[in-house]
Design a protein around this motif. Structure first.
Motif: not given
Length: 298
Positions: A50-51, A174-178, A218-226
């Motif tokens: 979605l992002i 690479i784009n961090h979200y991608k 949401l915290l670890a696999s998105i915010v944390g990794i990015v």
């Protein structure tokens, strides 16, 4: 001083240090560590998709990038977590965590002897100080099993691979979200294949467990990794590894606050020494005016 990279790295360390405490709550609800790892990656996929759509970031990646990300997720994520969590069955969590957090040393050694990079005296001293700090977390009463000890130690090696692979293969460009989207997609697939037939993945969980899993995702696999990827892209793999030592400090604090664990003298000393190590690196780097290269060679 590249304060942005430091702050993003510390943020990722705090998240990675805090979320295991939340994950531990789900274990009493029928979940387990390997199942948690699978769901943590799986539930992040739709949010990241979605992002990417909202930001209009194309999903297309080159074949070479895809293969590098697949290797990264297999060795750096799935294998690391599998080894670390499996080691808990043989040795205490304190001993396993201590051995795992040797990975900054492995990163520094690889940078020096494999990639022929120059390490500054500030980084070397910070690593030595941090090493003694981490040793205070060692549970000497449960560290004798060689199988568990090797698992935990190798998990540190594979996580060092994760940090270096992102940096040296140029994946931070690479784009961090991608990048995170493909990491969690590959990791969830790998964890599913590796654990489904063994019965480790638990689908019949109460709603409370799934809510906590989604929060952790949401915290670890998105915010944390990015955040960690951003940190590595700015300050480099060695410095990022040192600032990631906020993770065991956060784990201790989380255990005391959430689970009312006893805060003994060893843990207090370990936290203080690690903070001294990180503070020294920050001050030394500020005086030098840069993080990636120091003028004093070893």
């Amino acid at each position: 001083m590249k304060i942005k990279g430091v702050l993003f790295t510390i943020l990722s360390a705090v998240i990675f240090g805090f979320t295991p405490a939340l994950a531990n709550i789900t274990y009493d609800l029928g979940n387990n560590a390997l199942s948690m790892t699978f769901f943590r990656s799986l539930f992040a996929i739709p949010f990241l998709f979605l992002i990417l759509k909202i930001k209009k970031i194309p999903l297309k990646i080159e074949k070479r990038e895809a293969s590098n990300i697949f290797i990264l997720s297999l060795i750096g994520v799935a294998l690391t977590i599998g080894l670390l969590y499996s080691s808990y069955s043989y040795i205490g969590i304190g001993a396993a965590t201590t051995l795992h957090f040797m990975y900054p040393m492995f990163i520094a050694l690889a940078c020096k002897f494999i990639f022929k990079e120059t390490l500054g005296i500030g980084k070397v001293l910070s690593l030595v100080i941090a090493f003694f700090g981490v040793m205070f977390f060692m549970d000497t009463n449960s560290s004798g099993n060689i199988v568990g000890a090797l698992m935990a130690l190798i998990s540190g090696v594979t996580y060092a691979f994760y940090v270096l692979w992102i940096d040296k293969k140029g994946l931070v460009k690479i784009n961090h979200y991608k990048l995170t989207f493909y990491i969690v997609t590959f990791a969830s697939l790998q964890m599913f294949i590796g654990n489904f037939f063994g019965g480790y993945i638990k689908f019949n969980l109460p709603l409370k467990a799934y809510i906590i899993i989604i929060i952790c995702s949401l915290l670890a696999s998105i915010v944390g990794i990015v955040s960690f990827q951003i940190g590595v892209s700015i300050i480099g793999s060695t410095s990022a590894a040192i600032f990631s030592l906020f993770e065991p400090v956060t784990s201790v604090i989380s255990g005391v606050v959430i689970f009312k664990e006893v805060l003994n003298l060893n843990k207090i000393l370990g936290c203080i020494i690690i903070l001294i190590s990180i503070t020294y690196l920050a001050l030394e780097s500020k005086l030098k005016g840069k993080y990636i290269e120091d003028k004093i060679e070893i």
